[in-house]
Design a protein around this motif. Structure first.
Motif, short mmCIF file in Angstrom:
data_model
loop_
_atom_site.label_atom_id
_atom_site.label_comp_id
_atom_site.label_asym_id
_atom_site.label_seq_id
_atom_site.Cartn_x
_atom_site.Cartn_y
_atom_site.Cartn_z
N VAL A 196 0.85 -1.20 0.00
CA VAL A 196 0.00 0.00 0.00
C VAL A 196 0.88 1.24 0.00
O VAL A 196 0.63 2.20 -0.74
N PHE A 197 1.92 1.23 0.82
CA PHE A 197 2.83 2.37 0.91
C PHE A 197 3.40 2.71 -0.47
O PHE A 197 3.35 3.86 -0.91
N PHE A 198 3.93 1.71 -1.16
CA PHE A 198 4.56 1.97 -2.45
C PHE A 198 3.54 2.34 -3.53
O PHE A 198 3.80 3.23 -4.35
N VAL A 199 2.38 1.71 -3.53
CA VAL A 199 1.36 2.02 -4.53
C VAL A 199 0.83 3.44 -4.33
O VAL A 199 0.73 4.22 -5.28
N VAL A 200 0.52 3.80 -3.08
CA VAL A 200 -0.03 5.14 -2.80
C VAL A 200 1.03 6.20 -3.06
O VAL A 200 0.74 7.24 -3.67
N LYS A 222 3.60 6.13 -5.09
CA LYS A 222 3.81 6.27 -6.53
C LYS A 222 2.64 7.00 -7.19
O LYS A 222 2.84 7.88 -8.03
N SER A 223 1.42 6.66 -6.78
CA SER A 223 0.23 7.29 -7.38
C SER A 223 0.15 8.77 -7.04
O SER A 223 -0.10 9.60 -7.93
N ILE A 224 0.35 9.11 -5.77
CA ILE A 224 0.27 10.52 -5.37
C ILE A 224 1.39 11.33 -6.02
O ILE A 224 1.17 12.47 -6.46
N PHE A 225 2.57 10.75 -6.13
CA PHE A 225 3.68 11.47 -6.76
C PHE A 225 3.39 11.71 -8.24
O PHE A 225 3.70 12.79 -8.77
N LYS A 226 2.79 10.74 -8.92
CA LYS A 226 2.45 10.93 -10.34
C LYS A 226 1.45 12.06 -10.52
O LYS A 226 1.52 12.81 -11.49
N LYS A 263 4.66 15.33 -0.02
CA LYS A 263 3.23 15.08 0.13
C LYS A 263 2.91 13.62 -0.14
O LYS A 263 2.12 13.00 0.57
N ALA A 264 3.54 13.03 -1.16
CA ALA A 264 3.31 11.62 -1.48
C ALA A 264 3.75 10.73 -0.33
O ALA A 264 3.06 9.76 0.02
N PHE A 265 4.88 11.07 0.29
CA PHE A 265 5.36 10.27 1.42
C PHE A 265 4.42 10.37 2.61
O PHE A 265 4.10 9.36 3.24
N VAL A 309 -1.95 6.35 5.03
CA VAL A 309 -2.78 5.24 4.56
C VAL A 309 -2.21 3.90 5.05
O VAL A 309 -2.96 3.02 5.48
N THR A 310 -0.90 3.76 5.01
CA THR A 310 -0.26 2.51 5.44
C THR A 310 -0.48 2.25 6.92
O THR A 310 -0.60 1.09 7.33
N THR A 311 -0.55 3.28 7.73
CA THR A 311 -0.78 3.11 9.16
C THR A 311 -2.10 2.39 9.41
O THR A 311 -2.17 1.48 10.26
#
Length: 127
Positions: A19-23, A25-29, A36-38, A44-46
């Motif tokens: 979830v961390f990596f998908v979110v 990557k999506s927010i950064f795109k 902000k993406a981090f 969300v990952t929490t």
């Protein structure tokens, strides 16, 4: 369709760092902002870490220790409230919850990897 969605959610609960990596990557795109993406991806990952740790405790010990996670969250809120109040900073509920939520990410990350290691060792020794 619902079985595919259920499989995706089950995978995200089992491995919350997907979830961390998908979110992230999506927010950064979308925003082109790394910070902000981090932050959004940790938030969300929490949530998924809470669910994952609860399921891990049920799998390892056969009972849920969700109440410990709730106490951990509430004690973090109390700790941040006292810290902000003693240092005469702006005492807002949103700030306290946001700081605590990010602290929970760090604590739950440690607990997740500890439980995963314990579970693997326990299963190996049982075999």
């Amino acid at each position: 369709m619902s079985s595919v969605l259920g499989a995706v959610i089950a995978t995200f609960i089992t491995v919350p760092y997907l979830v961390f990596f998908v979110v992230r990557k999506s927010i950064f795109k979308v925003t082109k902002k790394k910070r902000k993406a981090f932050k959004v991806s940790t938030d969300v990952t929490t949530f998924f870490l809470f669910l994952s740790i609860e399921r891990m405790t049920v799998e390892i010990w056969g009972q849920s220790y969700y109440w410990v996670l709730i106490l951990l969250f509430l004690s973090g809120c109390v700790m941040f409230t006292l810290f902000i109040w003693k240092n005469d900073l702006d005492l807002s509920l949103g700030k306290i919850i946001r700081l605590n939520w990010r602290l929970q990410f760090l604590i739950l990350t440690f607990v997740y990897f500890s439980l995963m290691t314990y579970g693997i060792i326990d299963r190996i020794l049982e075999a």
